[in-house]
Design a protein around this motif. Structure first.
Motif, PDB file in Angstrom:
ATOM      1  N   VAL A  40       1.009  -1.402   0.068  1.00 56.79           N
ATOM      2  CA  VAL A  40       0.011  -0.191  -0.053  1.00 56.79           C
ATOM      3  C   VAL A  40       0.992   1.223  -0.104  1.00 56.79           C
ATOM      4  O   VAL A  40       0.474   2.278  -0.798  1.00 56.79           O
ATOM      5  N   VAL A  41       2.022   1.301   0.740  1.00 54.19           N
ATOM      6  CA  VAL A  41       2.957   2.361   0.756  1.00 54.19           C
ATOM      7  C   VAL A  41       3.480   2.429  -0.721  1.00 54.19           C
ATOM      8  O   VAL A  41       3.501   3.627  -1.085  1.00 54.19           O
ATOM      9  N   LEU A  42       4.015   1.498  -1.484  1.00 48.13           N
ATOM     10  CA  LEU A  42       4.436   1.730  -2.443  1.00 48.13           C
ATOM     11  C   LEU A  42       3.407   2.185  -3.377  1.00 48.13           C
ATOM     12  O   LEU A  42       3.695   2.813  -4.372  1.00 48.13           O
ATOM     13  N   ALA A  43       2.035   1.661  -3.494  1.00 46.42           N
ATOM     14  CA  ALA A  43       1.250   2.270  -4.359  1.00 46.42           C
ATOM     15  C   ALA A  43       0.842   3.465  -4.072  1.00 46.42           C
ATOM     16  O   ALA A  43       0.690   4.271  -4.991  1.00 46.42           O
ATOM     17  N   GLY A  44       0.969   3.974  -2.702  1.00 49.98           N
ATOM     18  CA  GLY A  44       0.552   5.331  -2.692  1.00 49.98           C
ATOM     19  C   GLY A  44       1.572   6.134  -3.216  1.00 49.98           C
ATOM     20  O   GLY A  44       1.451   7.436  -3.582  1.00 49.98           O
ATOM     21  N   ALA A  45       2.906   5.612  -2.977  1.00 49.60           N
ATOM     22  CA  ALA A  45       4.051   6.492  -3.522  1.00 49.60           C
ATOM     23  C   ALA A  45       3.908   6.783  -5.033  1.00 49.60           C
ATOM     24  O   ALA A  45       4.461   7.548  -5.786  1.00 49.60           O
ATOM     25  N   ALA A  46       3.638   5.504  -5.716  1.00 47.36           N
ATOM     26  CA  ALA A  46       3.452   5.613  -7.303  1.00 47.36           C
ATOM     27  C   ALA A  46       2.328   6.791  -7.562  1.00 47.36           C
ATOM     28  O   ALA A  46       2.371   7.241  -8.588  1.00 47.36           O
ATOM     29  N   PHE A  47       1.360   6.581  -6.800  1.00 42.66           N
ATOM     30  CA  PHE A  47       0.111   7.319  -7.151  1.00 42.66           C
ATOM     31  C   PHE A  47       0.507   9.019  -7.157  1.00 42.66           C
ATOM     32  O   PHE A  47       0.215   9.667  -7.956  1.00 42.66           O
ATOM     33  N   ALA A  48       1.210   9.278  -6.045  1.00 45.40           N
ATOM     34  CA  ALA A  48       1.557  10.431  -5.732  1.00 45.40           C
ATOM     35  C   ALA A  48       2.674  10.989  -7.006  1.00 45.40           C
ATOM     36  O   ALA A  48       2.639  12.053  -7.375  1.00 45.40           O
ATOM     37  N   GLY A  49       3.700   9.895  -7.052  1.00 43.98           N
ATOM     38  CA  GLY A  49       4.577  10.472  -8.116  1.00 43.98           C
ATOM     39  C   GLY A  49       3.939  10.627  -9.441  1.00 43.98           C
ATOM     40  O   GLY A  49       4.368  11.560 -10.040  1.00 43.98           O
ATOM     41  N   THR A  50       2.950   9.816  -9.961  1.00 45.06           N
ATOM     42  CA  THR A  50       2.294   9.980 -11.077  1.00 45.06           C
ATOM     43  C   THR A  50       1.614  11.553 -11.136  1.00 45.06           C
ATOM     44  O   THR A  50       1.808  12.108 -12.371  1.00 45.06           O
ATOM     45  N   LEU A  51       0.829  11.581 -10.094  1.00 47.68           N
ATOM     46  CA  LEU A  51       0.189  13.023  -9.855  1.00 47.68           C
ATOM     47  C   LEU A  51       1.191  14.183 -10.204  1.00 47.68           C
ATOM     48  O   LEU A  51       1.081  15.263 -10.720  1.00 47.68           O
TER      49      LEU A  51
END
Length: 67
Positions: A40-51
């Motif tokens: 979940v932490v990695l997915a959140g980082a990927a989401f924030a990085g994409t935005l």
């Protein structure tokens, strides 16, 4: 009115793309053996990085188009 619709549609597409990237990152983390919290932490980082990347690209395009 038309401009507002285009902006809202573009925003929805960017958020949807960021969600897909986050889901992919979370799935790959789970396949790699990470626990649910780490995935979940990695997915959140990927989401924030994409935005963040989308915001930077938008700012650059606006600066180029305004000349």
């Amino acid at each position: 009115m038309n401009r507002t619709a285009v902006v809202l549609l573009a925003t929805a597409v960017v958020v949807l793309f960021a969600l897909l990237v986050a889901a992919g990152a979370g799935m790959l983390a789970r396949l790699d053996g990470a626990g649910y919290p780490a995935a979940v932490v990695l997915a959140g980082a990927a989401f924030a990085g994409t935005l963040t990347l989308a915001a930077v690209l938008t700012a650059c395009l606006v600066a180029l188009l305004r000349g």
